[in-house]
Design a protein around this motif. Structure first.
Motif, PDB file in Angstrom:
ATOM      1  N   LEU A  19      45.034  85.666  67.287  1.00 41.95           N
ATOM      2  CA  LEU A  19      44.111  84.686  67.747  1.00 41.95           C
ATOM      3  C   LEU A  19      45.304  83.460  68.156  1.00 41.95           C
ATOM      4  O   LEU A  19      44.627  83.092  69.283  1.00 41.95           O
ATOM      5  N   GLY A  20      46.597  84.180  68.494  1.00 43.07           N
ATOM      6  CA  GLY A  20      47.356  83.424  68.947  1.00 43.07           C
ATOM      7  C   GLY A  20      47.914  82.133  68.718  1.00 43.07           C
ATOM      8  O   GLY A  20      47.820  81.069  69.426  1.00 43.07           O
ATOM      9  N   VAL A  21      47.213  81.912  67.253  1.00 46.36           N
ATOM     10  CA  VAL A  21      47.521  80.355  66.387  1.00 46.36           C
ATOM     11  C   VAL A  21      48.508  80.650  65.752  1.00 46.36           C
ATOM     12  O   VAL A  21      49.349  81.538  65.288  1.00 46.36           O
ATOM     13  N   SER A  22      48.835  79.327  65.075  1.00 45.26           N
ATOM     14  CA  SER A  22      50.414  79.898  64.039  1.00 45.26           C
ATOM     15  C   SER A  22      49.708  80.103  63.297  1.00 45.26           C
ATOM     16  O   SER A  22      48.273  79.788  62.575  1.00 45.26           O
ATOM     17  N   VAL A  23      50.769  80.570  61.623  1.00 45.29           N
ATOM     18  CA  VAL A  23      50.167  80.802  60.572  1.00 45.29           C
ATOM     19  C   VAL A  23      49.845  79.453  59.685  1.00 45.29           C
ATOM     20  O   VAL A  23      48.600  79.602  59.049  1.00 45.29           O
ATOM     21  N   SER A  24      50.089  78.360  60.069  1.00 41.16           N
ATOM     22  CA  SER A  24      49.523  77.584  58.944  1.00 41.16           C
ATOM     23  C   SER A  24      48.530  76.884  59.744  1.00 41.16           C
ATOM     24  O   SER A  24      47.152  76.586  58.523  1.00 41.16           O
ATOM     25  N   VAL A  25      47.923  76.984  60.559  1.00 43.27           N
ATOM     26  CA  VAL A  25      46.815  76.476  60.926  1.00 43.27           C
ATOM     27  C   VAL A  25      45.860  77.662  60.753  1.00 43.27           C
ATOM     28  O   VAL A  25      44.602  77.110  59.782  1.00 43.27           O
ATOM     29  N   VAL A  26      45.697  78.678  60.534  1.00 44.78           N
ATOM     30  CA  VAL A  26      45.131  79.756  59.680  1.00 44.78           C
ATOM     31  C   VAL A  26      45.056  79.388  58.188  1.00 44.78           C
ATOM     32  O   VAL A  26      43.904  79.837  57.328  1.00 44.78           O
ATOM     33  N   SER A  27      45.805  79.185  57.447  1.00 44.74           N
ATOM     34  CA  SER A  27      46.047  78.793  56.629  1.00 44.74           C
ATOM     35  C   SER A  27      45.417  77.467  56.229  1.00 44.74           C
ATOM     36  O   SER A  27      44.502  77.155  55.187  1.00 44.74           O
ATOM     37  N   ARG A  28      45.427  76.354  57.267  1.00 46.56           N
ATOM     38  CA  ARG A  28      44.722  75.120  56.437  1.00 46.56           C
ATOM     39  C   ARG A  28      42.629  75.821  56.988  1.00 46.56           C
ATOM     40  O   ARG A  28      41.882  74.935  55.754  1.00 46.56           O
ATOM     41  N   ALA A  29      42.599  76.704  57.618  1.00 44.07           N
ATOM     42  CA  ALA A  29      41.314  77.009  58.320  1.00 44.07           C
ATOM     43  C   ALA A  29      40.576  77.290  56.727  1.00 44.07           C
ATOM     44  O   ALA A  29      39.298  77.069  56.476  1.00 44.07           O
ATOM     45  N   LEU A  30      41.332  78.696  56.433  1.00 43.37           N
ATOM     46  CA  LEU A  30      41.072  79.220  55.359  1.00 43.37           C
ATOM     47  C   LEU A  30      41.152  79.049  54.191  1.00 43.37           C
ATOM     48  O   LEU A  30      39.818  78.982  53.068  1.00 43.37           O
ATOM     49  N   ASN A  31      41.575  77.651  53.736  1.00 46.33           N
ATOM     50  CA  ASN A  31      41.696  76.844  52.467  1.00 46.33           C
ATOM     51  C   ASN A  31      41.074  75.644  52.528  1.00 46.33           C
ATOM     52  O   ASN A  31      41.324  74.713  51.518  1.00 46.33           O
ATOM     53  N   ASN A  32      40.557  74.742  53.637  1.00 46.12           N
ATOM     54  CA  ASN A  32      40.003  73.670  53.488  1.00 46.12           C
ATOM     55  C   ASN A  32      40.934  72.809  53.819  1.00 46.12           C
ATOM     56  O   ASN A  32      41.418  71.805  52.077  1.00 46.12           O
TER      57      ASN A  32
END
Length: 364
Positions: A19-32
Protein backbone atom coordinates in the motif's frame (compact mmCIF):
# COMPACT_ATOMS: atom_id res chain seq x y z
CA UNK A 1 -4.92 -7.97 -5.80
CA UNK A 2 -1.46 -9.51 -6.38
CA UNK A 3 -1.18 -13.19 -5.57
CA UNK A 4 0.88 -14.23 -2.58
CA UNK A 5 2.82 -17.34 -1.64
CA UNK A 6 0.30 -18.89 0.72
CA UNK A 7 2.96 -20.95 2.47
CA UNK A 8 4.63 -17.80 3.72
CA UNK A 9 2.73 -15.92 6.46
CA UNK A 10 1.62 -12.43 5.53
CA UNK A 11 3.33 -9.78 7.61
CA UNK A 12 2.54 -6.17 8.34
CA UNK A 13 5.60 -5.25 6.33
CA UNK A 14 4.04 -6.99 3.29
CA UNK A 15 0.86 -4.94 3.69
CA UNK A 16 2.84 -1.72 4.17
CA UNK A 17 4.93 -2.29 1.04
CA UNK A 18 1.87 -3.17 -1.01
CA UNK A 19 0.00 0.00 0.00
CA UNK A 20 3.01 2.31 0.11
CA UNK A 21 2.67 3.21 3.79
CA UNK A 22 4.87 2.68 6.85
CA UNK A 23 4.69 -0.42 9.02
CA UNK A 24 3.78 1.75 12.00
CA UNK A 25 0.71 3.07 10.16
CA UNK A 26 -0.36 -0.51 9.38
CA UNK A 27 0.13 -1.48 13.03
CA UNK A 28 -1.89 1.47 14.31
CA UNK A 29 -4.74 0.65 11.92
CA UNK A 30 -4.85 -3.05 12.76
CA UNK A 31 -4.55 -2.56 16.51
CA UNK A 32 -6.75 0.53 16.88
CA UNK A 33 -3.95 2.46 18.53
CA UNK A 34 -3.12 5.99 17.42
CA UNK A 35 -4.47 8.13 14.63
CA UNK A 36 -4.85 6.86 11.05
CA UNK A 37 -6.97 8.68 8.47
CA UNK A 38 -10.26 6.79 8.19
CA UNK A 39 -10.15 5.92 4.48
CA UNK A 40 -6.58 4.73 4.79
CA UNK A 41 -7.46 2.67 7.87
CA UNK A 42 -10.34 0.96 6.10
CA UNK A 43 -8.12 0.19 3.11
CA UNK A 44 -5.45 -1.34 5.35
CA UNK A 45 -8.02 -3.51 7.14
CA UNK A 46 -9.59 -4.62 3.85
CA UNK A 47 -6.20 -5.46 2.35
CA UNK A 48 -5.19 -7.42 5.46
CA UNK A 49 -8.35 -9.48 5.22
CA UNK A 50 -7.98 -10.11 1.49
CA UNK A 51 -4.38 -11.24 1.93
CA UNK A 52 -5.36 -13.56 4.77
CA UNK A 53 -3.27 -11.75 7.35
CA UNK A 54 -3.77 -13.48 10.71
CA UNK A 55 -2.11 -11.69 13.66
CA UNK A 56 -2.37 -12.54 17.32
CA UNK A 57 -6.03 -12.98 18.39
CA UNK A 58 -5.94 -9.70 20.27
CA UNK A 59 -4.98 -7.67 17.26
CA UNK A 60 -7.59 -9.42 15.10
CA UNK A 61 -10.21 -7.20 16.67
CA UNK A 62 -9.57 -5.06 13.58
CA UNK A 63 -11.53 -2.15 14.89
CA UNK A 64 -15.13 -3.16 14.07
CA UNK A 65 -14.70 -6.54 15.77
CA UNK A 66 -13.90 -5.36 19.26
CA UNK A 67 -13.92 -7.99 21.97
CA UNK A 68 -15.53 -5.61 24.47
CA UNK A 69 -12.98 -6.82 27.01
CA UNK A 70 -10.16 -4.90 28.67
CA UNK A 71 -7.37 -6.32 30.81
CA UNK A 72 -6.27 -5.15 34.26
CA UNK A 73 -2.79 -6.56 34.84
CA UNK A 74 -2.44 -6.83 38.61
CA UNK A 75 0.29 -8.86 40.30
CA UNK A 76 -0.69 -7.95 43.89
CA UNK A 77 -4.00 -9.73 44.34
CA UNK A 78 -3.69 -9.66 48.14
CA UNK A 79 -3.54 -5.87 48.22
CA UNK A 80 -6.99 -4.43 48.90
CA UNK A 81 -6.04 -1.24 47.05
CA UNK A 82 -5.83 -3.14 43.75
CA UNK A 83 -9.08 -4.97 44.38
CA UNK A 84 -10.87 -1.67 44.98
CA UNK A 85 -9.35 -0.30 41.77
CA UNK A 86 -10.79 -3.35 40.01
CA UNK A 87 -14.24 -2.72 41.46
CA UNK A 88 -14.14 0.82 40.07
CA UNK A 89 -13.05 -0.46 36.65
CA UNK A 90 -15.83 -3.06 36.54
CA UNK A 91 -18.52 -0.50 37.39
CA UNK A 92 -17.40 1.97 34.71
CA UNK A 93 -16.74 -0.72 32.09
CA UNK A 94 -20.15 -2.31 32.65
CA UNK A 95 -21.83 1.05 32.07
CA UNK A 96 -20.02 1.22 28.71
CA UNK A 97 -20.81 -2.38 27.72
CA UNK A 98 -17.34 -3.79 28.45
CA UNK A 99 -15.95 -6.48 30.74
CA UNK A 100 -12.71 -6.27 32.74
CA UNK A 101 -10.54 -9.36 32.98
CA UNK A 102 -7.71 -9.59 35.50
CA UNK A 103 -4.32 -11.28 35.14
CA UNK A 104 -1.93 -11.65 38.04
CA UNK A 105 0.89 -13.44 36.21
CA UNK A 106 3.48 -11.33 34.41
CA UNK A 107 3.56 -13.04 31.03
CA UNK A 108 3.37 -10.61 28.16
CA UNK A 109 3.30 -13.53 25.72
CA UNK A 110 0.03 -14.64 27.33
CA UNK A 111 -1.34 -11.11 27.13
CA UNK A 112 -0.61 -11.09 23.41
CA UNK A 113 -2.75 -14.22 23.00
CA UNK A 114 -5.69 -12.88 25.00
CA UNK A 115 -8.80 -11.45 23.36
CA UNK A 116 -8.74 -7.91 24.71
CA UNK A 117 -9.00 -4.40 23.31
CA UNK A 118 -6.64 -2.64 25.73
CA UNK A 119 -4.68 -2.85 28.98
CA UNK A 120 -4.75 -1.04 32.32
CA UNK A 121 -1.44 -1.19 34.18
CA UNK A 122 -1.39 -0.79 37.99
CA UNK A 123 1.56 1.61 38.15
CA UNK A 124 3.91 3.60 35.97
CA UNK A 125 6.96 1.43 36.73
CA UNK A 126 5.32 -1.71 35.34
CA UNK A 127 4.02 0.28 32.36
CA UNK A 128 7.56 1.38 31.55
CA UNK A 129 8.76 -2.22 31.80
CA UNK A 130 5.92 -3.48 29.56
CA UNK A 131 6.65 -0.91 26.87
CA UNK A 132 10.35 -1.72 26.95
CA UNK A 133 9.67 -5.44 26.58
CA UNK A 134 6.88 -5.70 24.00
CA UNK A 135 4.74 -2.60 23.94
CA UNK A 136 6.72 -0.76 21.27
CA UNK A 137 6.06 -3.58 18.83
CA UNK A 138 2.53 -4.41 19.91
CA UNK A 139 0.20 -1.48 19.73
CA UNK A 140 -2.62 -2.24 22.16
CA UNK A 141 -3.95 0.90 23.86
CA UNK A 142 -2.53 1.23 27.37
CA UNK A 143 -3.60 3.36 30.34
CA UNK A 144 -1.53 3.49 33.50
CA UNK A 145 -2.31 4.24 37.12
CA UNK A 146 0.33 6.63 38.41
CA UNK A 147 1.69 7.67 41.80
CA UNK A 148 4.13 10.49 40.97
CA UNK A 149 7.14 8.21 40.66
CA UNK A 150 9.91 9.10 38.18
CA UNK A 151 9.66 7.00 35.00
CA UNK A 152 10.12 7.57 31.29
CA UNK A 153 6.79 7.05 29.53
CA UNK A 154 5.69 8.27 26.10
CA UNK A 155 3.06 11.00 26.05
CA UNK A 156 0.72 8.64 24.20
CA UNK A 157 0.15 6.63 27.41
CA UNK A 158 -2.54 8.34 29.54
CA UNK A 159 -1.94 8.50 33.29
CA UNK A 160 -4.50 8.54 36.09
CA UNK A 161 -2.34 10.01 38.81
CA UNK A 162 -2.74 10.02 42.56
CA UNK A 163 -0.36 12.51 44.10
CA UNK A 164 1.35 10.33 46.68
CA UNK A 165 3.80 13.13 47.42
CA UNK A 166 0.82 15.19 48.56
CA UNK A 167 -0.64 12.17 50.40
CA UNK A 168 2.49 11.99 52.54
CA UNK A 169 2.31 15.73 53.19
CA UNK A 170 -1.33 15.40 54.31
CA UNK A 171 -0.51 12.54 56.68
CA UNK A 172 2.53 14.25 58.16
CA UNK A 173 0.79 17.58 58.60
CA UNK A 174 -2.05 15.85 60.43
CA UNK A 175 0.42 14.24 62.83
CA UNK A 176 2.15 17.58 63.37
CA UNK A 177 -1.27 19.10 64.09
CA UNK A 178 -1.93 16.36 66.65
CA UNK A 179 1.28 17.30 68.48
CA UNK A 180 3.66 14.68 67.05
CA UNK A 181 7.15 15.88 66.13
CA UNK A 182 9.11 12.62 66.20
CA UNK A 183 7.61 10.67 63.32
CA UNK A 184 8.99 7.50 61.72
CA UNK A 185 8.26 6.20 58.23
CA UNK A 186 7.54 2.52 57.59
CA UNK A 187 8.98 1.87 54.10
CA UNK A 188 9.03 -1.47 52.20
CA UNK A 189 11.92 -0.55 49.90
CA UNK A 190 15.54 0.52 50.14
CA UNK A 191 16.25 4.11 51.17
CA UNK A 192 17.95 4.49 47.77
CA UNK A 193 14.56 4.07 46.07
CA UNK A 194 13.36 7.42 44.58
CA UNK A 195 9.77 6.83 45.66
CA UNK A 196 7.59 9.94 45.88
CA UNK A 197 6.43 9.08 49.41
CA UNK A 198 10.00 8.83 50.66
CA UNK A 199 10.95 12.11 49.01
CA UNK A 200 8.00 13.87 50.67
CA UNK A 201 8.84 12.33 54.04
CA UNK A 202 12.42 13.64 53.84
CA UNK A 203 11.13 17.15 53.26
CA UNK A 204 8.45 17.05 55.95
CA UNK A 205 10.60 15.49 58.71
CA UNK A 206 13.27 18.15 58.16
CA UNK A 207 10.70 20.70 59.35
CA UNK A 208 10.58 19.19 62.84
CA UNK A 209 13.84 17.34 63.39
CA UNK A 210 17.54 18.21 63.43
CA UNK A 211 18.49 14.55 63.09
CA UNK A 212 19.23 12.77 59.82
CA UNK A 213 16.12 11.66 57.96
CA UNK A 214 17.59 8.12 57.79
CA UNK A 215 17.23 7.91 61.57
CA UNK A 216 13.47 8.03 61.16
CA UNK A 217 13.03 5.52 58.31
CA UNK A 218 12.18 1.90 59.12
CA UNK A 219 13.23 0.28 55.85
CA UNK A 220 12.28 -3.36 55.28
CA UNK A 221 14.71 -4.21 52.51
CA UNK A 222 17.84 -6.35 52.42
CA UNK A 223 19.94 -3.59 50.82
CA UNK A 224 19.58 -1.55 54.00
CA UNK A 225 20.01 -4.48 56.39
CA UNK A 226 21.95 -7.23 54.63
CA UNK A 227 22.63 -9.27 57.78
CA UNK A 228 18.95 -9.64 58.75
CA UNK A 229 17.78 -13.15 57.93
CA UNK A 230 14.14 -12.09 58.22
CA UNK A 231 14.45 -10.13 54.99
CA UNK A 232 15.56 -13.22 53.06
CA UNK A 233 11.88 -14.23 52.89
CA UNK A 234 11.13 -11.48 50.36
CA UNK A 235 12.34 -13.02 47.13
CA UNK A 236 11.19 -10.11 45.02
CA UNK A 237 13.69 -7.91 46.87
CA UNK A 238 16.55 -10.40 46.82
CA UNK A 239 16.15 -10.96 43.08
CA UNK A 240 15.47 -7.29 42.35
CA UNK A 241 12.28 -8.56 40.81
CA UNK A 242 9.56 -6.61 42.60
CA UNK A 243 7.98 -5.55 39.31
CA UNK A 244 7.17 -9.14 38.43
CA UNK A 245 6.33 -10.71 41.78
CA UNK A 246 3.57 -10.19 44.29
CA UNK A 247 4.64 -8.03 47.21
CA UNK A 248 3.62 -8.88 50.77
CA UNK A 249 3.23 -5.42 52.31
CA UNK A 250 1.42 -6.84 55.36
CA UNK A 251 4.34 -9.14 56.24
CA UNK A 252 6.80 -6.28 55.73
CA UNK A 253 4.72 -4.19 58.12
CA UNK A 254 5.04 -6.93 60.74
CA UNK A 255 8.83 -6.94 60.39
CA UNK A 256 8.86 -3.14 60.50
CA UNK A 257 7.23 -3.33 63.93
CA UNK A 258 10.00 -5.64 65.12
CA UNK A 259 12.71 -3.39 63.72
CA UNK A 260 11.08 -0.35 65.31
CA UNK A 261 11.18 -1.98 68.74
CA UNK A 262 14.70 -3.37 68.29
CA UNK A 263 16.05 0.06 67.35
CA UNK A 264 14.35 1.56 70.41
CA UNK A 265 13.15 4.45 68.28
CA UNK A 266 11.80 7.39 70.24
CA UNK A 267 9.18 8.29 67.64
CA UNK A 268 5.65 8.90 68.90
CA UNK A 269 4.05 8.02 65.55
CA UNK A 270 4.71 6.01 62.40
CA UNK A 271 3.33 6.90 58.99
CA UNK A 272 3.33 3.82 56.75
CA UNK A 273 3.84 3.33 53.03
CA UNK A 274 0.29 2.02 52.56
CA UNK A 275 -2.62 0.59 54.51
CA UNK A 276 -1.47 -3.04 54.15
CA UNK A 277 1.90 -2.13 55.66
CA UNK A 278 0.19 -0.17 58.45
CA UNK A 279 -2.15 -3.05 59.32
CA UNK A 280 0.75 -5.49 59.49
CA UNK A 281 2.68 -3.13 61.73
CA UNK A 282 -0.31 -2.59 64.00
CA UNK A 283 -0.89 -6.31 64.39
CA UNK A 284 2.72 -7.09 65.29
CA UNK A 285 3.01 -4.17 67.71
CA UNK A 286 -0.13 -5.31 69.48
CA UNK A 287 1.20 -8.89 69.60
CA UNK A 288 4.34 -7.55 71.31
CA UNK A 289 2.23 -5.72 73.89
CA UNK A 290 2.57 -2.24 72.37
CA UNK A 291 -0.74 -0.41 72.45
CA UNK A 292 -2.02 1.65 69.49
CA UNK A 293 -2.47 4.60 69.89
CA UNK A 294 -1.64 4.78 73.60
CA UNK A 295 2.04 3.85 73.11
CA UNK A 296 2.51 4.59 69.41
CA UNK A 297 0.31 6.20 66.77
CA UNK A 298 -0.06 4.70 63.28
CA UNK A 299 -1.18 6.31 59.99
CA UNK A 300 -1.62 4.56 56.64
CA UNK A 301 -1.93 5.75 53.05
CA UNK A 302 -4.58 4.38 50.66
CA UNK A 303 -8.00 4.62 52.28
CA UNK A 304 -8.99 1.01 51.63
CA UNK A 305 -11.97 -0.71 53.22
CA UNK A 306 -9.61 -3.05 55.07
CA UNK A 307 -8.97 -0.27 57.61
CA UNK A 308 -12.45 -0.86 59.03
CA UNK A 309 -11.74 -4.46 60.01
CA UNK A 310 -9.16 -3.73 62.71
CA UNK A 311 -9.22 -2.19 66.16
CA UNK A 312 -8.49 0.64 66.54
CA UNK A 313 -9.85 2.00 63.28
CA UNK A 314 -6.86 2.99 61.14
CA UNK A 315 -6.34 6.66 60.35
CA UNK A 316 -5.29 6.93 56.72
CA UNK A 317 -4.92 9.25 53.74
CA UNK A 318 -7.65 8.34 51.27
CA UNK A 319 -6.48 7.97 47.66
CA UNK A 320 -9.90 6.65 46.52
CA UNK A 321 -8.72 3.61 44.52
CA UNK A 322 -12.23 2.89 43.18
CA UNK A 323 -12.36 6.32 41.59
CA UNK A 324 -8.90 5.81 40.10
CA UNK A 325 -9.87 2.43 38.65
CA UNK A 326 -13.05 3.84 37.17
CA UNK A 327 -11.17 6.70 35.54
CA UNK A 328 -8.60 4.29 34.07
CA UNK A 329 -11.40 2.25 32.49
CA UNK A 330 -13.15 5.34 31.16
CA UNK A 331 -10.04 6.69 29.46
CA UNK A 332 -9.08 3.32 27.99
CA UNK A 333 -12.55 2.78 26.52
CA UNK A 334 -12.49 6.31 25.11
CA UNK A 335 -9.21 5.41 23.38
CA UNK A 336 -10.67 2.20 22.00
CA UNK A 337 -13.74 4.03 20.71
CA UNK A 338 -11.68 6.91 19.27
CA UNK A 339 -13.18 9.55 21.53
CA UNK A 340 -11.35 12.55 22.93
CA UNK A 341 -8.88 11.36 25.52
CA UNK A 342 -7.39 13.06 28.55
CA UNK A 343 -3.73 12.12 28.76
CA UNK A 344 -3.28 12.94 32.41
CA UNK A 345 -5.90 13.02 35.16
CA UNK A 346 -4.93 14.20 38.66
CA UNK A 347 -6.82 12.85 41.66
CA UNK A 348 -6.89 14.58 45.03
CA UNK A 349 -6.40 12.92 48.42
CA UNK A 350 -7.98 13.53 51.81
CA UNK A 351 -7.47 12.44 55.39
CA UNK A 352 -9.77 9.78 56.87
CA UNK A 353 -9.51 10.22 60.62
CA UNK A 354 -9.77 7.04 62.64
CA UNK A 355 -8.74 5.96 66.13
CA UNK A 356 -5.06 5.04 65.64
CA UNK A 357 -3.53 8.47 66.41
CA UNK A 358 -3.12 9.85 69.93
CA UNK A 359 -3.70 13.56 70.48
CA UNK A 360 -0.58 14.95 72.15
CA UNK A 361 -1.66 18.59 72.07
CA UNK A 362 -2.77 18.57 75.70
CA UNK A 363 0.70 17.56 76.93
CA UNK A 364 2.66 20.23 78.76
Amino acid sequence: MPSRNTEKPITRKDIAELLGVSVSVVSRALNNSGYVEEKKRQKIIRTAEELGYVPQPVAMSLQERRTKQILFYCKDLNNEFNLEMYRGMCKTANERGYMVVMNGVLSFARIRDTMIDGIIMPNENLTEYYLEQVGKNYYLPVVSASYCNPVNLPKSVPLVEIDMYRAMEVGMQYLFHMGHKRIAFGFPYSTTNPNSRLLAFKEQISLKSDRRWQDWVVSVHWLDKRDDIRLMAFKEDMEDNSLKMEEDFFAKGEIAAQLFQERKMDATAVICFNDEFALGMMRELQRMGVKVPQDISIVGIDGTRARRYVTPLLTTVDANPQRQGGECAKILIDMIEKKNTKYIVHQSVRLLEGESVKDLRSRR
